[in-house]
Design a protein around this motif. Structure first.
Motif, PDB file in Angstrom:
ATOM      1  N   TYR A  91      10.795  -9.529  -4.007  1.00 47.16           N
ATOM      2  CA  TYR A  91      11.351  -8.393  -4.253  1.00 47.16           C
ATOM      3  C   TYR A  91      12.784  -8.436  -4.822  1.00 47.16           C
ATOM      4  O   TYR A  91      13.174  -7.621  -5.855  1.00 47.16           O
ATOM      5  CB  TYR A  91      11.656  -7.735  -2.707  1.00 47.16           C
ATOM      6  CG  TYR A  91      12.856  -6.874  -2.659  1.00 47.16           C
ATOM      7  CD1 TYR A  91      12.809  -5.684  -3.005  1.00 47.16           C
ATOM      8  CD2 TYR A  91      14.250  -7.259  -1.902  1.00 47.16           C
ATOM      9  CE1 TYR A  91      14.096  -4.889  -3.209  1.00 47.16           C
ATOM     10  CE2 TYR A  91      15.393  -6.602  -2.005  1.00 47.16           C
ATOM     11  CZ  TYR A  91      15.415  -5.256  -2.579  1.00 47.16           C
ATOM     12  OH  TYR A  91      16.520  -4.427  -2.589  1.00 47.16           O
ATOM     13  N   VAL A 151      10.891 -11.868   0.216  1.00 51.77           N
ATOM     14  CA  VAL A 151      12.016 -11.294  -0.113  1.00 51.77           C
ATOM     15  C   VAL A 151      12.525 -11.700  -1.622  1.00 51.77           C
ATOM     16  O   VAL A 151      13.010 -11.089  -2.476  1.00 51.77           O
ATOM     17  CB  VAL A 151      13.342 -11.712   0.814  1.00 51.77           C
ATOM     18  CG1 VAL A 151      14.489 -11.519   0.534  1.00 51.77           C
ATOM     19  CG2 VAL A 151      12.908 -11.059   2.178  1.00 51.77           C
ATOM     20  N   LEU A 205      10.487  -3.468  -1.913  1.00 46.16           N
ATOM     21  CA  LEU A 205      10.646  -4.338  -0.854  1.00 46.16           C
ATOM     22  C   LEU A 205       9.400  -4.101   0.072  1.00 46.16           C
ATOM     23  O   LEU A 205       8.773  -5.067   0.679  1.00 46.16           O
ATOM     24  CB  LEU A 205      11.950  -4.273  -0.240  1.00 46.16           C
ATOM     25  CG  LEU A 205      12.200  -4.970   1.241  1.00 46.16           C
ATOM     26  CD1 LEU A 205      11.859  -6.609   0.823  1.00 46.16           C
ATOM     27  CD2 LEU A 205      13.628  -4.630   1.640  1.00 46.16           C
ATOM     28  N   THR A 228      18.160  -9.617   3.274  1.00 47.16           N
ATOM     29  CA  THR A 228      18.510  -9.174   2.071  1.00 47.16           C
ATOM     30  C   THR A 228      18.842  -7.626   1.858  1.00 47.16           C
ATOM     31  O   THR A 228      19.537  -7.334   3.055  1.00 47.16           O
ATOM     32  CB  THR A 228      16.790  -8.934   1.291  1.00 47.16           C
ATOM     33  OG1 THR A 228      17.041  -8.597  -0.175  1.00 47.16           O
ATOM     34  CG2 THR A 228      15.947  -8.046   1.818  1.00 47.16           C
TER      35      THR A 228
END
Length: 444
Positions: free
Chosen positions: A376, A373, A359, A332
């Protein structure tokens, strides 16, 4: 169970804030920074941390570092003022309006030294940060995500985070459609030292906070922001507040390089700047901006003309391409790596801090890494893309040649000023800001 392994590529504000939060949560963090040492960062203008950025920073930092941040950061008294080119006030958003009237320091607005903030964020990370580590590409295998560096070394983790800035190599591989594109705007920025001599002729509007000035015609806007914090910084050093927080910093070097100043930025359509501006020296760029301020209040031209020429810099304003949602993986990105934006409004660093806090929160929930992820990235697109849209809209407004639009903007601000006075009397609240969106592109 083994702790989650997270590789962070890039040791800027967002990457370091993420590292602090994850390390406190027991995550195995490794940060890879291309610069050779922390001393390579002893440069750059100060930045404004808005309330949402302050809250995110508070959530990422251990208490001693948060207290050190408060001790070394200035609380600007003036909010932001919108004025004419003759410095007549149109509307001012005061501190209470910007912070929602909260007394909680985590909801505050701060003027921050980049040097000090980075030093705070580096505190306690010596054993996890690797300098001179230039990222080249990553591969994904059964054992996780492997980062490959230009010197032939590698590092493997469960999650790889690209926090490597506007020209992110991680993002170029992960989201190749997120390439940066030019706006039609360029900017020249400089700074005038705040000394007893300059304070004697500078009006309070230029020394108390931020100011946005849009003349009734022409494709240009002037932004200013006052940063006055050397005395406060010296007191924090003298009182031992940095040492108490464990901050490893050469305080003599810090204070020698720290001066109070007014930052100014001339934002204009790139065609209105002379050809070859990027090759000019500071004296020539300063002269260009002084001429562009002709006909405005004389103090504005003087502010530009007496600025240090070695600090007068030029940049072409760009922004990342907005993407539709993409399939999440164990890779990411955060901050400028994915939503780089023009600095009009000062939202970039704040968006990176929001990314870091979001995150960290998702990864520390202990759920499946890809699910974390994905959660986020949804949050990041919501707040990061909103900030990008707002910055692009602000930039377009700053350089619009439409005389009617500019004059209507003045009418709008005057109306908002009147409404604000009425709201204060009645206890009402302000209306939400208008946000327009640049065109979005598919992720793949």
């Amino acid at each position: 169970m083994k702790p989650l392994r997270v590789l962070i590529i890039g040791g800027g504000i967002g990457g370091l804030a993420l590292g602090q939060a994850l390390l406190a949560g027991g995550v195995d963090v490794q940060i890879h920074e291309r610069n050779q040492s922390a001393d390579d960062w002893l440069q750059g203008y100060r930045i404004n941390i808005h309330p949402h950025g302050a809250r995110a920073l508070h959530d990422c930092l251990p208490t001693p570092l948060w207290q050190a941040f408060l001790a070394t950061s200035v609380t600007p008294p003036g909010g932001i003022s919108f004025r004419t080119e003759r410095l007549r006030e149109l509307m001012t958003i005061d501190r209470d309006a910007m912070t929602g009237g909260s007394d909680d320091p985590a909801d505050g607005q701060y003027g921050v030294s980049r040097i000090v903030l980075r030093r705070l964020l580096l505190t306690g990370l010596d054993h996890v940060i690797h300098y001179g580590s230039v990222f080249d590409h990553y591969t994904v295998g059964d054992d996780g995500v492997t980062a490959h560096f230009t010197d032939g070394t590698t590092a493997t983790g469960d999650i790889l985070v690209g926090a490597d800035g506007a020209n992110s190599r991680v993002c170029a591989q992960y989201l190749p459609g997120a390439a940066r594109v030019d706006t039609e705007a360029a900017a020249v920025a400089g700074r005038l030292p705040l000394t007893p001599a300059t304070r004697a002729w500078l009006p309070e509007a230029l020394t108390a906070g931020m100011m946005m000035l849009m003349p009734p015609s022409g494709r240009r806007t002037l932004f200013t922001s006052a940063f006055a914090g050397r005395e406060q910084m010296a007191k924090a050093v003298q009182d031992g507040e940095l040492a108490a927080a464990g901050v490893d910093i050469d305080t003599d070097l810090l204070l020698d390089g720290l001066e109070d100043y007014v930052l100014w930025g001339m934002i204009a359509h790139h065609e209105d700047f002379p050809a070859g501006l990027s090759e000019m020296d500071g004296v020539e760029r300063r002269a260009v901006c002084t001429e562009m301020a002709r006909g405005w209040d004389p103090v504005l031209a003087r502010m530009i003309a007496e600025s240090h020429p070695e600090n007068v810099e030029m940049l072409r304003l760009k922004h990342s391409t907005l993407l539709k949602p993409w399939p999440s993986t164990t890779v990411t990105v955060l901050g400028d790596a994915v939503h780089n934006m023009p600095p009009v409004g000062g939202l970039g660093a704040n968006a990176a801090l929001l990314d870091a806090a979001a995150l960290a929160e998702e990864l520390l929930r202990g759920s499946d890494p890809v699910a974390a992820v994905a959660a986020y990235e949804k949050r990041m697109r919501d707040h990061g893309y909103a900030a990008l849209r707002e910055s692009v809209t602000n930039t377009r407004r700053a350089i619009t040649p439409n005389v009617v639009s500019r004059r209507m903007g003045r009418v709008f601000f005057r109306g908002m000023k009147m409404m604000s006075r009425l709201r204060r009397r009645s206890g009402g609240s302000a209306a939400p800001a208008d946000r327009r969106s640049p065109q979005e592109s598919p992720a793949r």
